[in-house]
Motif scaffolding. Structure first.
Motif, PDB file in Angstrom:
ATOM      1  N   SER A  66       4.585  45.769  -2.431  1.00 14.68           N
ATOM      2  CA  SER A  66       3.505  44.907  -1.947  1.00 14.68           C
ATOM      3  C   SER A  66       2.953  44.020  -3.051  1.00 14.68           C
ATOM      4  N   VAL A  67       2.806  44.574  -4.246  1.00 12.05           N
ATOM      5  CA  VAL A  67       2.245  43.788  -5.358  1.00 12.05           C
ATOM      6  C   VAL A  67       3.183  42.656  -5.748  1.00 12.05           C
ATOM      7  N   THR A  68       4.462  42.954  -5.947  1.00 11.36           N
ATOM      8  CA  THR A  68       5.386  41.882  -6.332  1.00 11.36           C
ATOM      9  C   THR A  68       5.606  40.914  -5.178  1.00 11.36           C
ATOM     10  N   TRP A  69       5.552  41.400  -3.938  1.00  8.92           N
ATOM     11  CA  TRP A  69       5.627  40.540  -2.749  1.00  8.92           C
ATOM     12  C   TRP A  69       4.506  39.498  -2.807  1.00  8.92           C
ATOM     13  N   ALA A  70       3.270  39.962  -3.091  1.00  4.37           N
ATOM     14  CA  ALA A  70       2.112  39.066  -3.089  1.00  4.37           C
ATOM     15  C   ALA A  70       2.184  38.042  -4.213  1.00  4.37           C
ATOM     16  N   ILE A  71       2.483  38.505  -5.419  1.00  3.04           N
ATOM     17  CA  ILE A  71       2.540  37.588  -6.562  1.00  3.04           C
ATOM     18  C   ILE A  71       3.653  36.569  -6.367  1.00  3.04           C
ATOM     19  N   SER A  72       4.802  37.028  -5.925  1.00  6.68           N
ATOM     20  CA  SER A  72       5.927  36.134  -5.695  1.00  6.68           C
ATOM     21  C   SER A  72       5.618  35.122  -4.602  1.00  6.68           C
ATOM     22  N   GLY A  73       4.942  35.582  -3.544  1.00  5.53           N
ATOM     23  CA  GLY A  73       4.591  34.676  -2.456  1.00  5.53           C
ATOM     24  C   GLY A  73       3.696  33.549  -2.920  1.00  5.53           C
ATOM     25  N   LEU A  74       2.714  33.881  -3.762  1.00  8.32           N
ATOM     26  CA  LEU A  74       1.807  32.859  -4.279  1.00  8.32           C
ATOM     27  C   LEU A  74       2.543  31.862  -5.172  1.00  8.32           C
ATOM     28  N   ILE A  75       3.401  32.376  -6.067  1.00 11.93           N
ATOM     29  CA  ILE A  75       4.076  31.506  -7.040  1.00 11.93           C
ATOM     30  C   ILE A  75       5.137  30.642  -6.365  1.00 11.93           C
ATOM     31  N   PHE A  76       6.062  31.276  -5.661  1.00  8.96           N
ATOM     32  CA  PHE A  76       7.177  30.525  -5.088  1.00  8.96           C
ATOM     33  C   PHE A  76       6.767  29.731  -3.852  1.00  8.96           C
ATOM     34  N   GLY A  77       5.719  30.214  -3.135  1.00  9.72           N
ATOM     35  CA  GLY A  77       5.200  29.423  -2.028  1.00  9.72           C
ATOM     36  C   GLY A  77       4.635  28.103  -2.530  1.00  9.72           C
ATOM     37  N   ALA A  78       3.871  28.163  -3.644  1.00 10.86           N
ATOM     38  CA  ALA A  78       3.330  26.933  -4.229  1.00 10.86           C
ATOM     39  C   ALA A  78       4.441  26.037  -4.762  1.00 10.86           C
ATOM     40  N   MET A  79       5.473  26.652  -5.370  1.00 14.23           N
ATOM     41  CA  MET A  79       6.597  25.859  -5.880  1.00 14.23           C
ATOM     42  C   MET A  79       7.323  25.135  -4.759  1.00 14.23           C
ATOM     43  N   SER A  80       7.472  25.807  -3.625  1.00 12.82           N
ATOM     44  CA  SER A  80       8.157  25.159  -2.500  1.00 12.82           C
ATOM     45  C   SER A  80       7.323  24.008  -1.952  1.00 12.82           C
TER      46      SER A  80
END
Length: 429
Positions: A66-80
Motif C-alpha cells: 500500500s505504501v509503495t502503491w501510494a507513493i508510486s501513484g503520486l509520482i508516476f501519475g504526475a509524470m503522466s
C-alpha cells in the motif's frame, strides 16, 4: 481529423462506443491489478505455514504494498500528466506488475516476499489515478459518475475479489501456492496487449473536466485543494475505508479458516461473494448517488459494513446464509469511487482535479492501507484473531459519522435544489 479529435463530439455514436470500450478496457485492466494484489491475501492460509509468518508480518506485507502503491501513484501519475503520455505509462505498469506476481511465487522467506510486494506496489500504483484521469477526460459529464464507478469497482471486484479467491485457492489446493502466483501474472500481459491495440492516447482537449474549462498548466497547491471541506473529509474517509478494505483482505481469510473452521474452498467462495457484491455495487451504488445524492449514500453505506464483521464473528448458521450477509455487508465497497474520485472531481476546480485525486488515493493508501493493517496484525498477535474485525467495525462507524459533514455535489441533485421554489420568499411576498 485525427482519432483524438473525435472525443470533442460527445454525442456521436462512434464516440459513445469508444467510451464504452475504453471504460471496459480500463476496468478489465484494473481488475487484473486487483487479481494480483489480492492473490497473497487469498493464498495466505497456504503461504503462512510454509514461510512461518506471524500476524505482524502478514500485516506488513499488505502495508508495504500500500505504501509503495501510494507513493508510486503520486509520482508516476504526475509524470503522466506532465508528459501527456498516459497510455504508455499504463502499458508499462501493467507489464511490470505481472512480472512481480511471478517474483511473489519465487519467495522463500518473509524478506523476499516483502520485497516482491514492495515492487508490485511501485508497478501498480499509477494505474488507478491514470485510469480515472483518462475516464474523466474521455467520458462525457452526464456519464462520468457511473463510468468512474464501473472503471474502479466492476472489474477489480469481479476479478480481484470474486474470481481471485475461487480460482487461486483451487489452483493452490491442486498444484501449490507458487503455481497460483505464476498463474496470476499471466492475464496482465494480455491486458497490456489490449491497451496497446485498442486504446488511443487521450489529450487535454478531448472532453473538458468538471466545469467545462480547459485545465491550466498552473500547478495547484495543496492549500488551494484543501480549501474545500469535502476534500478533507474524503481524505479522512479514504484513510479509514482503505484501511478497512486492506485489513479485511489480509485477515478475513485466515480468520475464517483458523478461527471459524471453514475449509479453504469455503473461505474462497465466501470471499468471492464480496467480489460479486462490489461488482453489482459499481452500478447500483453509483446510480443511486446520481439520483438521491452523494452525501446520503456515503452516510448510510459505511454502517452496512458492520453486517460483514459481526456476521463473520457471530453467525453460526449455513455458509450460504453467511455468504448472503457478506454480500450485503460489502455494499460499503460501492462508495469507494465516490470518495476517491467522483466527489473530489465535483468539488475542486478543474485545474486541480489531478492533484485532488492523487492526494486522496495516496493518503488513503499510505495511512489506511499502510498503517492500519500493520496495527491490526500487531493487535491480533497481542489480543487475538478477532482484533482486526473489531478494528474494521469501529472504522465503519467513524466513516459514516464523518460523511455527515460532506457538502452535496451530485449535479442532478444540485439542479433540483436550484429549481425548487423558494418557499420563504413566497410567504414574504
Amino acid at each position: 481529423m485525427t482519432n483524438n479529435n473525435t472525443a470533442t463530439l460527445p454525442n456521436t455514436p462512434n464516440n459513445t462506443r469508444y467510451q464504452i470500450l475504453l471504460v471496459t478496457l480500463l476496468s478489465l485492466n484494473f481488475g487484473i491489478v486487483f487479481f494480483d494484489r489480492n492473490a497473497l491475501n487469498f493464498l495466505m492460509p497456504f503461504v503462512q505455514p510454509e514461510l512461518a509468518l506471524t500476524n505482524l508480518q502478514i500485516g506488513l506485507t499488505a502495508s508495504a504494498l500500500s505504501v509503495t502503491w501510494a507513493i508510486s501513484g503520486l509520482i508516476f501519475g504526475a509524470m503522466s500528466d506532465r508528459s501527456g503520455r498516459r497510455k504508455i505509462f499504463l502499458i508499462m505498469a501493467t507489464i511490470v506488475f505481472s512480472l512481480c506476481s511471478f517474483l511473489s511465487g519465487l519467495a522463500t522467506s518473509f524478506l523476499l516476499l516483502l520485497g516482491a510486494r514492495l515492487l508490485m506496489g511501485v508497478a501498480e500504483g499509477p494505474i488507478l489515478p491514470i485510469s480515472q484521469s483518462v475516464t474523466a477526460i474521455e467520458v462525457t459529464p452526464e456519464r462520468r459518475g457511473i463510468a468512474m464507478g464501473v472503471m474502479q469497482n466492476f472489474g477489480s471486484n469481479l476479478l480481484g475479489s470474486f474470481a481471485a479467491p475461487v480460482v487461486l485457492v483451487a489452483v493452490a489446493s491442486a498444484f501449490g501456492w507458487r503455481e497460483a502466483f505464476f498463474l496470476a501474472g499471466l492475464p496482465g500481459l494480455l491486458a497490456a496487449g489490449l491497451l496497446w491495440w485498442l486504446m488511443r492516447e487521450p489529450t487535454a482537449s478531448s472532453v473538458p473536466i468538471a466545469t467545462g474549462v480547459n485545465q491550466s498548466c498552473q500547478r495547484p497547491s495543496l492549500k488551494e485543494v484543501f480549501a474545500h471541506r469535502n476534500m478533507l473529509l474524503c481524505s479522512l474517509i479514504a484513510v479509514l475505508l482503505i484501511g478497512y478494505l486492506v485489513t479485511c483482505w489480509s485477515f478475513m481469510p485466515i480468520y475464517l479458516t483458523s478461527v471459524r473452521g471453514y475449509s479453504a474452498e469455503t473461505m474462497g467462495w465466501l470471499m468471492g461473494t464480496l467480489g460479486i457484491s462490489a461488482a453489482v455495487g459499481s452500478f447500483v451504488v453509483s446510480g443511486i448517488s446520481d439520483k438521491i445524492g452523494r452525501k446520503p449514500v456515503m452516510v448510510i453505506t459505511p454502517f452496512m459494513g458492520l453486517i460483514l464483521t459481526l456476521s463473520a464473528m457471530y453467525f453460526d448458521g449455513s455458509a450460504i446464509i453467511l455468504a448472503v450477509l457478506f454480500f450485503f455487508g460489502w455494499a460499503l465497497n460501492g462508495i469507494f469511487p465516490l470518495f476517491m474520485a467522483t466527489v473530489p472531481s465535483e468539488t475542486v476546480d478543474s485545474r486541480h482535479i489531478a492533484t485532488a485525486l492523487g492526494f486522496v488515493m495516496g493518503i488513503g493508501e499510505i495511512l489506511g492501507g499502510g498503517v492500519l493493517p500493520a496495527l491490526a496484525g500487531a493487535a491480533a498477535d497481542s489480543v487475538g484473531q478477532s482484533a482486526p474485525l473489531w478494528l474494521m467495525s469501529a472504522i465503519c462507524v467513524i466513516a459514516g459519522v464523518l460523511a455527515l459533514g460532506l457538502k452535496e455535489t451530485a449535479p442532478a441533485v444540485l439542479v433540483k435544489r436550484a429549481q425548487a421554489p423558494d418557499v420563504s420568499a413566497s410567504f414574504s411576498s
